[in-house]
Design an enzyme around this catalytic site. Structure first.
Site, mmCIF file in Angstrom:
data_model
loop_
_atom_site.group_PDB
_atom_site.id
_atom_site.type_symbol
_atom_site.label_atom_id
_atom_site.label_comp_id
_atom_site.label_asym_id
_atom_site.label_seq_id
_atom_site.Cartn_x
_atom_site.Cartn_y
_atom_site.Cartn_z
ATOM 1 N N SER A 190 0.832 -1.197 0.000
ATOM 2 C CA SER A 190 0.000 0.000 0.000
ATOM 3 C C SER A 190 0.878 1.263 0.000
ATOM 4 O O SER A 190 1.675 1.468 -0.900
ATOM 5 C CB SER A 190 -0.946 -0.049 1.201
ATOM 6 O OG SER A 190 -1.939 0.953 1.127
ATOM 7 N N HIS B 284 -2.844 -1.385 -3.903
ATOM 8 C CA HIS B 284 -4.300 -1.526 -3.992
ATOM 9 C C HIS B 284 -4.931 -0.143 -3.908
ATOM 10 O O HIS B 284 -4.261 0.858 -3.682
ATOM 11 C CB HIS B 284 -4.841 -2.469 -2.915
ATOM 12 C CG HIS B 284 -4.607 -2.017 -1.508
ATOM 13 N ND1 HIS B 284 -4.933 -2.779 -0.407
ATOM 14 C CD2 HIS B 284 -4.068 -0.873 -0.988
ATOM 15 C CE1 HIS B 284 -4.615 -2.119 0.698
ATOM 16 N NE2 HIS B 284 -4.094 -0.965 0.369
#
Length: 205
Positions: free
Chosen positions: A100, A125
């Site tokens: 992330s 993501h």
């Protein structure tokens, strides 16, 4: 609450022994560690370390080691902007995982000096968040998430060379990469198993 024990090291300074925590010792070698969730307090600490190292020597490389599951977007972007603000090169290293916001910070290092150890894992993501409140609040928060999604995709596109559309498509779900895959994707430049494999010959003095 689980407490994390911070090791101390003892150095002979020539005027006697001096004890310091391991992170302060690493800072002497221009090494900054991001080894947990990226929160606002962590971001403030990392930013302060980066600015201190810039003030000490605005031209010498800084090394940032990342082992993080990600965290808060605003905290991560604050670190990202600081890295870009510095006048010196920033070498980034993934050890363990950079997921992330951790992956974004890994990619933000100076091109040619972004590394991962052989068994590292990276993941990108789309942003997420719990939305509560009135219908108007929910609309506003949903719009903010969509704005951040596009903003993060643009940053990753700039750092990796991937088209924005591909970043958005790949980020719809958790998109995992091994170290070699991360090279192809543009997150990193080289997989290293030894400090001697990097362009930085003085990783630890």
């Amino acid at each position: 609450m689980q407490m994390t024990l911070v090791p101390y090291v003892v150095e002979d300074t020539g005027r006697g022994e001096r004890a310091m925590d391991i992170y302060s010792r690493l800072l002497k070698d221009r090494i900054v560690m991001i080894g947990q969730e990226i929160t606002e307090p962590l971001a403030n600490t990392v930013i302060a370390q980066l600015l201190f190292l810039m003030s000490e020597d605005p031209k010498k490389d800084i090394k940032v080691f990342i082992n993080s599951p990600g965290g808060y977007i605003t905290a991560g972007l604050a670190i990202y902007d600081t890295i870009r603000f510095l006048g010196c090169d920033v070498n980034t290293y993934c050890i363990g995982q950079a997921a992330s916001m951790g992956a974004l910070l890994l990619s933000a290092g100076t091109k040619g000096k972004r590394y991962a150890l052989p068994h590292s894992r990276m993941m990108i993501h789309q942003p997420s968040g719990g939305i509560i409140g009135t219908s108007a609040d929910i609309q506003l928060q949903a719009a903010e998430i969509l704005t951040l999604k596009k903003h993060l995709a643009n940053i990753l596109s700039e750092c990796t060379g991937q088209p924005v559309e591909k970043i958005i498509e790949d980020s719809e779900r958790d998109f995992f990469m091994g170290a070699e895959d991360a090279i192809s994707y543009g997150l990193i430049d080289k997989v290293v198993s030894s400090a001697k494999d990097t362009k930085d010959k003085d990783t630890i003095s």
